[in-house]
Scaffold this motif. Structure first.
Motif, short mmCIF file in Angstrom:
data_model
loop_
_atom_site.label_atom_id
_atom_site.label_comp_id
_atom_site.label_asym_id
_atom_site.label_seq_id
_atom_site.Cartn_x
_atom_site.Cartn_y
_atom_site.Cartn_z
N LEU A 14 0.83 -1.21 0.00
CA LEU A 14 0.00 0.00 0.00
C LEU A 14 0.86 1.25 0.00
O LEU A 14 0.44 2.30 -0.52
CB LEU A 14 -0.91 0.00 1.22
N ALA A 15 2.07 1.16 0.57
CA ALA A 15 2.94 2.33 0.66
C ALA A 15 3.39 2.83 -0.71
O ALA A 15 3.89 3.95 -0.83
CB ALA A 15 4.15 2.01 1.53
N ARG A 16 3.22 2.03 -1.75
CA ARG A 16 3.57 2.47 -3.10
C ARG A 16 2.61 3.53 -3.62
O ARG A 16 2.86 4.15 -4.64
CB ARG A 16 3.56 1.27 -4.05
N HIS A 17 1.48 3.69 -2.93
CA HIS A 17 0.45 4.63 -3.38
C HIS A 17 0.12 5.57 -2.22
O HIS A 17 0.18 5.19 -1.06
CB HIS A 17 -0.81 3.88 -3.82
N SER A 18 -0.24 6.78 -2.54
CA SER A 18 -0.61 7.72 -1.50
C SER A 18 -1.97 7.35 -0.93
O SER A 18 -2.81 6.75 -1.62
CB SER A 18 -0.66 9.14 -2.07
N PRO A 19 -2.22 7.69 0.34
CA PRO A 19 -3.55 7.42 0.91
C PRO A 19 -4.66 8.06 0.10
O PRO A 19 -5.75 7.48 -0.03
CB PRO A 19 -3.45 8.03 2.31
N GLN A 20 -4.40 9.24 -0.44
CA GLN A 20 -5.43 9.91 -1.25
C GLN A 20 -5.75 9.12 -2.51
O GLN A 20 -6.92 8.98 -2.90
CB GLN A 20 -4.98 11.33 -1.61
N GLU A 21 -4.70 8.59 -3.16
CA GLU A 21 -4.90 7.79 -4.37
C GLU A 21 -5.68 6.52 -4.05
O GLU A 21 -6.61 6.14 -4.78
CB GLU A 21 -3.55 7.43 -4.99
#
Length: 355
Positions: A14-21
């Motif tokens: 999940l860290a590969r993507h921003s929380p907003q994304e």
């Protein structure tokens, strides 16, 4: 809770993507799911890119793991000698059920997941490579659409989580028969809704017709005593949310409750008669605990356990929704007049979700 190795692998993915994304992807996926079929027959049409896959895993994998793990623990308790070496997980998504099975049965060594979406397989494979359990780590991932005509590996344990209900109703019995072929144990999990329970109830009938014996949650192989349309059999598990999961799901609570229905059946000789099953949150009042039970002998039964019953009362205080309940003799109890009155009053009222 998720095992440490799965939680770390999922957080890293999940860290590969921003929380907003991820939050935007969750919102899009939710909207797409509402507009059409999902899961085994339609999921691929809704997953569009790696962010969607990660959001799907964040949104569903922890809850699916917890529901499958609880159902598996109940099944394992009923068949303590069962030590499967091979597992087939059909419509397995990112593999939550294989992680749950690996934690329940360390004997597993040969695991196969059938999943139609290659992007979901890619994430599931990356997660599984970090597993401490050898069976999970060496999982074979096969891209295919599950169906009764598909060839399948022989497996001691056959599982399907949150996928059977996505098939057309006319096809589900054939899928269950296909799943049960040559399996020593079959476990099917569906959402804890009236529709999900109906799917499980129908699968249960197919498994019984195929000669299997139900091991959980039912304490018997007879017809389900729950009256359709008035109630449904389901259970609940509470799981914690990390701060990232709260952001992805736009939630404020540090936990969520996953409600699910399931059936586990074995092709082995039927085990000894099971203990009763607690069908609702126990109702606790001063000095008494009220339990609604599914029983082997009497169908649905309401029992009131009072403080005067000593050890039985202490056990009743600790028992939870979905747990087995076993007591013998008079203390097991014959329902008191009060309990019988409560049961009659409850039966006269429309059913409500006990969660």
């Amino acid at each position: 809770m998720l095992p440490d190795d799965l939680r770390a692998a999922l957080d890293q993915a999940l860290a590969r993507h921003s929380p907003q994304e991820l939050a935007r992807s969750v919102a899009r996926l939710t909207e797409r799911y509402r507009g059409g079929a999902t899961g085994a027959t339609g999921e691929a049409a809704h997953i569009r890119g790696q962010a969607d896959v990660a959001a799907y895993a964040a949104y569903r994998m922890p809850a699916t793991y917890e529901a499958a793990a609880l159902a598996m623990r109940h099944a394992a308790a009923r068949v303590p000698g069962f030590a499967p070496v091979s597992q087939l997980d059909a419509g397995g998504g990112t593999g939550a059920a294989i992680w749950a099975a690996g934690a329940t049965w360390p004997s597993l060594r040969q695991v196969t997941v059938i999943e139609r979406d290659p992007q979901i397989i890619d994430l599931g494979r990356r997660l599984a490579r970090t597993a401490q359990a050898p069976g999970v780590r060496g999982t074979a991932w096969r891209q295919a659409a599950v169906g009764s005509g598909l060839d399948r590996p022989r497996a001691d344990l056959a599982t399907m989580s949150y996928a059977l209900g996505e098939f057309a109703e006319r096809d589900r019995a054939d899928v269950v028969r296909w799943l049960a072929r040559d399996a020593a144990m079959v476990l099917v999990v569906e959402p804890g809704t009236p529709a999900g329970y109906a799917t499980i109830a129908a699968a249960r009938e197919v498994l019984l017709a195929e000669g299997l014996s139900v091991v959980a949650p039912c304490p018997h192989d007879r017809a389900c005593p729950i009256e359709p349309g008035r109630d449904w059999c389901h259970f609940s598990v509470r799981l914690p949310r990390t701060s990232l999961h709260r952001q992805v799901k736009a939630g404020t609570l540090s936990f969520e409750d996953e409600k699910f229905a399931y059936v586990a059946a074995t092709a082995r000789p039927a085990p000894a008669p099971a203990a009763d099953r607690v069908l609702r949150h126990p109702q606790k009042r001063k000095g008494v605990v009220s339990l609604r039970l599914c029983t082997d002998a009497d169908g649905i039964r309401d029992v009131l356990v009072s403080k005067r019953q000593g050890e039985l009362y202490r056990r009743a205080r600790d028992v939870g929704w979905g747990d087995a309940w076993e007591a013998t003799g008079e203390a097991a109890g014959e329902a008191t007049r009060e309990a019988a009155g409560e049961a009659a009053g409850e039966a006269a009222r429309p059913a409500a979700d006990p969660g």
